[in-house]
Design a protein around this motif. Sequence first.
Motif, short mmCIF file in Angstrom:
data_model
loop_
_atom_site.label_atom_id
_atom_site.label_comp_id
_atom_site.label_asym_id
_atom_site.label_seq_id
_atom_site.Cartn_x
_atom_site.Cartn_y
_atom_site.Cartn_z
N ALA A 210 15.10 -14.90 101.78
CA ALA A 210 16.55 -14.70 101.62
C ALA A 210 17.27 -16.05 101.58
O ALA A 210 18.18 -16.27 100.76
CB ALA A 210 17.09 -13.83 102.75
N ALA A 211 16.86 -16.96 102.48
CA ALA A 211 17.48 -18.29 102.49
C ALA A 211 17.19 -19.03 101.19
O ALA A 211 18.06 -19.71 100.63
CB ALA A 211 16.96 -19.08 103.69
N GLU A 212 15.96 -18.89 100.71
CA GLU A 212 15.61 -19.53 99.45
C GLU A 212 16.43 -18.95 98.30
O GLU A 212 16.90 -19.70 97.42
CB GLU A 212 14.12 -19.33 99.19
CG GLU A 212 13.60 -20.07 97.97
CD GLU A 212 13.59 -21.57 98.14
OE1 GLU A 212 13.57 -22.28 97.12
OE2 GLU A 212 13.63 -22.04 99.30
N ALA A 213 16.61 -17.63 98.30
CA ALA A 213 17.42 -17.01 97.25
C ALA A 213 18.88 -17.46 97.34
O ALA A 213 19.52 -17.75 96.32
CB ALA A 213 17.33 -15.48 97.36
N LYS A 214 19.43 -17.53 98.59
CA LYS A 214 20.81 -17.98 98.77
C LYS A 214 20.98 -19.42 98.30
O LYS A 214 21.95 -19.77 97.62
CB LYS A 214 21.19 -17.84 100.23
CG LYS A 214 22.65 -18.18 100.53
CD LYS A 214 23.59 -17.20 99.87
CE LYS A 214 25.05 -17.50 100.22
NZ LYS A 214 25.99 -16.58 99.54
N ARG A 215 20.00 -20.26 98.68
CA ARG A 215 20.07 -21.66 98.25
C ARG A 215 20.02 -21.77 96.73
O ARG A 215 20.77 -22.53 96.12
CB ARG A 215 18.91 -22.44 98.86
CG ARG A 215 18.91 -23.93 98.54
CD ARG A 215 17.73 -24.62 99.18
NE ARG A 215 16.48 -24.16 98.57
CZ ARG A 215 15.98 -24.65 97.43
NH1 ARG A 215 16.63 -25.59 96.77
NH2 ARG A 215 14.84 -24.20 96.95
N TYR A 216 19.14 -20.96 96.13
CA TYR A 216 19.04 -21.00 94.67
C TYR A 216 20.35 -20.53 94.04
O TYR A 216 20.81 -21.10 93.04
CB TYR A 216 17.88 -20.11 94.22
CG TYR A 216 17.70 -20.04 92.73
CD1 TYR A 216 17.13 -21.10 92.03
CD2 TYR A 216 18.12 -18.93 92.01
CE1 TYR A 216 16.98 -21.05 90.65
CE2 TYR A 216 17.98 -18.88 90.64
CZ TYR A 216 17.40 -19.93 89.96
OH TYR A 216 17.26 -19.88 88.60
N GLN A 217 20.97 -19.48 94.64
CA GLN A 217 22.24 -18.99 94.11
C GLN A 217 23.33 -20.05 94.21
O GLN A 217 24.09 -20.28 93.24
CB GLN A 217 22.65 -17.73 94.88
CG GLN A 217 23.99 -17.14 94.41
CD GLN A 217 24.40 -15.93 95.23
OE1 GLN A 217 23.69 -15.54 96.15
NE2 GLN A 217 25.54 -15.35 94.90
N VAL A 218 23.41 -20.71 95.37
CA VAL A 218 24.45 -21.74 95.56
C VAL A 218 24.22 -22.89 94.59
O VAL A 218 25.16 -23.41 93.96
CB VAL A 218 24.44 -22.22 97.03
CG1 VAL A 218 25.34 -23.44 97.19
CG2 VAL A 218 24.89 -21.11 97.95
N GLU A 219 22.94 -23.32 94.49
CA GLU A 219 22.65 -24.42 93.57
C GLU A 219 22.98 -24.05 92.13
O GLU A 219 23.52 -24.86 91.37
CB GLU A 219 21.17 -24.80 93.68
CG GLU A 219 20.82 -25.47 95.01
CD GLU A 219 19.33 -25.78 95.10
OE1 GLU A 219 18.59 -25.35 94.19
OE2 GLU A 219 18.93 -26.44 96.08
N GLU A 221 25.23 -21.73 91.11
CA GLU A 221 26.68 -21.67 90.96
C GLU A 221 27.29 -23.06 90.92
O GLU A 221 28.18 -23.35 90.11
CB GLU A 221 27.29 -20.86 92.10
CG GLU A 221 26.94 -19.38 92.04
CD GLU A 221 27.50 -18.61 93.22
OE1 GLU A 221 28.06 -19.27 94.13
OE2 GLU A 221 27.40 -17.37 93.23
#
Length: 294
Positions: A210-219, A221
């Motif tokens: 989940a953290a990896e997905a959130k980081r990927y989403q933020v990066e 965006e």
Amino acid sequence: MEYLPIILLLVLVLVFIVQGLKIITPFQRGVVERLGRYKRTAQPGVNLLIPFIDTLRRVDMREQVIDVPPQDVITKDNVAVQVDAVIYHEATDPVKLIYNVENFLVAMIKLAQTNLRNLVGDMQLDQALTSRDTINANLRNVLDEATDKWGVRVVRVEIQRIEPPADVTVSMHQQMKAEREKRAAILESEGQRQAAILQAEGEAQAVRLAAEAKRYQVETEAAGESNAITVVFNAIREAQPDDRLIAIRYLDALETIAQGEANKIFIPYEASGVLGALGGIKELFNKDDEQSSS
């Protein structure tokens, strides 16, 4: 009547021959004694003996079994157990078997009982119950060595049972039951521990994903916004805007800000230049109106 002696003689000769013919089967050997002394060993088949002088004693050469009666034996930890066995043997020398032992069956049983007491008496109860193969092998070696001079070979020895007293048997069953329950509890605890470990590892893996997905989403965006800003900036720079265009965009921004929920709007100090530009724009509009009216 004159032929009667001849007939009697023929009858005596026939009886003599019949009495002297002895048949030995393939699994037997015969010990021939003449006037009480050993003469020879008769082989299978037809053998001719001298009646009333030679005697024949047959010996069975097949493998035979002896059942050793149960007997009480005291183990090393002072527990009385009942032990019995069976002995498989075969004759190797019929002469020794007849002349070297008076009653082979009794001698073998007594010898087996004595050595069985010695072997089991040197063991703990638990060791005796789990070492039947060892007892069998040791007892066979002892009996085979002792019976060699009797012309007998001990083929194998089998312990039929080693039976402790009833109270000891109940205690052993309770002990085994407790041991099984202990192992079951240990296995259940181990299973629960493994399940907890796997669940924790799964949750940790889920958090990491989940953290990896959130980081990927933020990066992603951030990269998109950066690209958008770059495109807008490049477009503005290529258009070469003047102060009037910037003032108009500033007014649009103020209108958007004013539509929010805030009741007060703070204009930064740096906006004075923009307001000056707005004044210039107003004068331009006024000039255009005057020219239109004239």
